[in-house]
Design an enzyme around this catalytic site. Structure first.
Site, PDB file in Angstrom:
ATOM      1  N   THR A   1      24.954  -2.289  -7.862  1.00  0.00           N
ATOM      2  CA  THR A   1      24.350  -3.611  -7.860  1.00  0.00           C
ATOM      3  C   THR A   1      22.774  -3.001  -7.680  1.00  0.00           C
ATOM      4  O   THR A   1      22.217  -4.219  -7.717  1.00  0.00           O
ATOM      5  CB  THR A   1      24.314  -3.685  -6.194  1.00  0.00           C
ATOM      6  OG1 THR A   1      26.321  -3.363  -6.162  1.00  0.00           O
ATOM      7  CG2 THR A   1      24.497  -5.059  -5.279  1.00  0.00           C
TER       8      THR A   1
ATOM      9  N   ARG B   1      21.350  -3.562 -11.116  1.00  0.00           N
ATOM     10  CA  ARG B   1      20.935  -4.548 -12.208  1.00  0.00           C
ATOM     11  C   ARG B   1      20.983  -5.789 -11.143  1.00  0.00           C
ATOM     12  O   ARG B   1      20.021  -6.561 -12.051  1.00  0.00           O
ATOM     13  CB  ARG B   1      22.972  -5.142 -11.924  1.00  0.00           C
ATOM     14  CG  ARG B   1      23.832  -4.630 -12.494  1.00  0.00           C
ATOM     15  CD  ARG B   1      25.608  -4.333 -11.658  1.00  0.00           C
ATOM     16  NE  ARG B   1      26.876  -4.109 -12.020  1.00  0.00           N
ATOM     17  CZ  ARG B   1      28.121  -4.776 -12.233  1.00  0.00           C
ATOM     18  NH1 ARG B   1      28.172  -5.476 -11.544  1.00  0.00           N
ATOM     19  NH2 ARG B   1      28.512  -3.722 -13.162  1.00  0.00           N
TER      20      ARG B   1
ATOM     21  N   CYS C   1       1.404  -1.487   0.153  1.00  0.00           N
ATOM     22  CA  CYS C   1       0.210  -0.175   0.307  1.00  0.00           C
ATOM     23  C   CYS C   1       0.510   1.173  -0.407  1.00  0.00           C
ATOM     24  O   CYS C   1       2.034   1.414   0.058  1.00  0.00           O
ATOM     25  CB  CYS C   1      -0.548   0.303   1.066  1.00  0.00           C
ATOM     26  SG  CYS C   1      -1.890  -1.539   1.550  1.00  0.00           S
TER      27      CYS C   1
ATOM     28  N   LEU D   1      -3.047  -2.028  -1.195  1.00  0.00           N
ATOM     29  CA  LEU D   1      -3.693  -3.352  -2.165  1.00  0.00           C
ATOM     30  C   LEU D   1      -3.930  -4.237  -1.236  1.00  0.00           C
ATOM     31  O   LEU D   1      -3.553  -4.680  -0.098  1.00  0.00           O
ATOM     32  CB  LEU D   1      -2.030  -3.171  -2.784  1.00  0.00           C
ATOM     33  CG  LEU D   1      -2.525  -4.939  -3.139  1.00  0.00           C
ATOM     34  CD1 LEU D   1      -2.428  -5.118  -4.188  1.00  0.00           C
ATOM     35  CD2 LEU D   1      -0.817  -5.271  -3.338  1.00  0.00           C
TER      36      LEU D   1
ATOM     37  N   ASN E   1       1.390   0.974   6.077  1.00  0.00           N
ATOM     38  CA  ASN E   1       1.238   0.814   5.352  1.00  0.00           C
ATOM     39  C   ASN E   1       2.126  -0.313   5.674  1.00  0.00           C
ATOM     40  O   ASN E   1       2.999  -1.023   6.152  1.00  0.00           O
ATOM     41  CB  ASN E   1       1.752   1.171   4.045  1.00  0.00           C
ATOM     42  CG  ASN E   1       2.837  -0.903   2.957  1.00  0.00           C
ATOM     43  OD1 ASN E   1       2.559  -1.647   2.262  1.00  0.00           O
ATOM     44  ND2 ASN E   1       4.464   0.613   2.470  1.00  0.00           N
ATOM     45  N   GLY E   2       1.401  -1.770   5.530  1.00  0.00           N
ATOM     46  CA  GLY E   2       2.114  -3.417   6.756  1.00  0.00           C
ATOM     47  C   GLY E   2       1.707  -4.034   6.727  1.00  0.00           C
ATOM     48  O   GLY E   2       0.420  -4.160   6.812  1.00  0.00           O
TER      49      GLY E   2
END
Length: 544
Positions: A317, A320, A2, A47, A70-71
């Site tokens: 990193t 990629r 979310c 969501l 959000n969690g």
């Protein structure tokens, strides 16, 4: 995933807030709510994962106190660090007279906060980022989980009003300087306070590796429990499977716990995919419904700008490794009904990378592990969150289970050094066949050498990115352009390319990321100019 956003000030109009908030609509595609309060604006994009009906929509409120979060809340720790499930806590709150409007796990947070205040945060068995606003007292509280699995950023407007948001893209143009909210901290009325440091060891764990109470038994049991918690969802589950140790263990354990075929997904380059064959072997062994996503050079290069925008980083990193992860999540979103993905991140920070084989002492190994865990929110955890959430999915990270992380961090680092001829030996040994001889993984896969994800998707993925970057700059252009940046100055053409794309989307905000993720250059054999494990002398059979 979310998205949450909050503004506490007086100069940002509602339409500007909404415009900035809309930049993260893929994090919460099911519903959006923005409310104007006395002295504040709060926004939530949903969501739906737990409690799928509309009653689970936020903000939640108790009287004049409002929450957006959000969690995923798995439970509440007691004094003995045992976690009571959120459903058990919910039933107790009902007995106390609280009336819930939804089946959302996050709805328990506000009544608990009313009871405990900021003491609540140290007791949460959760991965979360939240904002609480008391309209009567004008008190502002924000908090983030101890590892930073759920993202949160903050900044100030020109009049000193404070903004919080799940992603930095929400704050571009609104805040002068955008900074990551420090994990394990809460903010209350102008002050940041550390409530929990998972890298701090209270008592070093020594003893035998084996036996019913041995260290490896504890590693096994705590990881299994961390995986079990993360299988609780009202939306469909899927699993990212690279064929490496970490994701393979998550998939194998989950398959046992669910006692049914799980949905596994692997990705590889069309020309030289390394991981695909190992992922297929794991999938066949555990009997999963396995899906392969094949990508090309063109897929990778065409997604580069979008990936850097999603990530909000210039780190080599991270970018990629995000190319494959972004593309596999994009395919999962487009081709399936999966909403939750379990991943294998955070194991390396705890048990070691290829370069930590060169740690000069146990003390140095421990210091490096603590540094990596504290910085996870800027690198691997950031990658997992953004690649998954930008495709309207939720990430769950079992190796980030708080009880598991604190236990592994407390193990005597002498035992975690690679003295066994095999990196991450404690984790491997913990999941060797049990008493009845039933194996989690074939021995060859359990003991497979580690390969970096970006390399194992296909060495050509990294080579293609480097080749593309080389084509963008002459040597003189590179030297001239990189000097524009004093913080985290680019040192290769690839890093310059990423930085210029980053600056296009997040101008002047490089302080959001501390520096480039690199091996510890002060250690023997680690003074390298590329973050890939391929350049290390101990790479050996990795990635073959």
């Amino acid at each position: 995933m979310c998205c949450v956003m909050g503004y506490f000030g007086s100069v940002i109009p509602m339409d500007e807030f909404r415009k900035s908030f809309s930049k993260t609509s893929t994090r919460g595609p099911d519903a959006e709510e923005v409310i104007k309060l006395d002295g504040a604006i709060l926004g939530f994009q949903r969501l739906a994962i737990m409690g799928l009906d509309p009653s689970g929509m936020q903000p939640f409120n108790v009287g004049k106190t409002h929450l957006v979060c959000n969690g995923e809340v798995y439970g509440i720790f007691d004094k003995n660090k045992k976690s009571a499930s959120w459903r058990t806590v919910r039933e107790a709150l009902k007995v106390d007279g609280f009336k819930f409007k939804s089946d959302s796990d996050c709805e328990i947070l506000l009544p608990l906060y009313k009871e405990r205040g900021t003491e609540l945060f140290k007791d949460l068995d959760a991965e979360y980022a939240l904002i609480i606003y008391d309209e009567e007292t004008k008190s502002v509280v924000a908090a983030r989980d101890p590892i930073g699995i759920r993202p949160l950023y903050y900044g100030y407007d020109q009049n000193g009003g404070i903004l919080f948001a799940s992603e930095p893209k929400n704050l571009v143009g609104l805040a002068k300087e955008i900074l990551p909210f420090p994990p394990g901290h809460y903010y209350k009325d102008g002050k940041f306070v550390c409530y929990r440091d998972v890298t701090k060891v209270e008592k070093v764990v020594k003893g035998d590796l084996d036996g019913d109470d041995g260290i490896c038994r504890q590693i096994h049991d705590k990881l299994v429990e961390g995986i079990k918690k993360r299988l609780d969802a009202d939306a469909p589950l899927g699993f990212l499977l690279s064929g490496g140790l970490d994701s393979s263990l998550v998939c194998s354990v989950a398959s046992r716990l669910l006692n049914k075929p799980i949905e596994t997904f692997a990705i590889g380059m069309k020309t030289d995919a390394i991981d695909l064959k190992y992922a297929k072997q794991v999938a066949d062994f555990i009997g999963s419904n396995h899906h392969e996503i094949i990508i090309t050079k063109e897929d990778v290069l065409s997604a580069l700008d979008e990936v850097i925008l999603a990530l909000g980083t210039f780190d080599i990193t991270t970018i990629r490794a995000s190319m494959g992860m972004y593309l596999i999540c994009k395919a999962i979103h487009e081709q399936t009904k999966i909403r939750v993905l379990l991943t294998g991140e955070i194991s390396d920070e705890l048990f070691g990378y290829k370069y930590t084989d060169f740690a000069p002492s146990a003390e140095e190994f421990q210091k490096e592990a603590a540094k990596r865990v504290r910085e996870l929110h800027m690198y691997d955890v950031l990658r997992a969150d953004r690649c998954i959430s930008v495709n309207s999915l939720e990430a769950r990270v079992p190796f980030g289970d708080l009880d598991f992380v604190e236990y592994v961090m407390s193990i005597d680092p002498e035992l975690k050094l690679n003295k066994y001829g095999k990196g991450k030996y404690l984790l491997r040994h913990a999941f060797e066949p049990d008493a009845d001889g039933k194996a989690y993984l074939p021995h060859s896969l359990l003991m497979r050498e580690k390969a970096a994800f970006s390399d194992a998707v296909g060495h050509s993925l990294v080579d293609d990115l480097k080749e593309f970057a080389e084509s963008q700059y002459s040597d003189s252009d590179f030297e001239e352009k990189r000097k524009k940046y004093s913080h985290a100055q680019p040192f290769t053409k690839e890093s310059l390319l990423y930085r210029e794309i980053f600056e296009k989307h997040y101008p002047g905000q490089s302080q959001m990321v501390k520096d480039f993720w690199m091996p510890n250059k002060e250690w023997p054999n680690c003074n390298v100019n590329d973050p890939s494990a391929r350049v290390l002398k101990n790479y050996g059979d990795s990635g073959k």
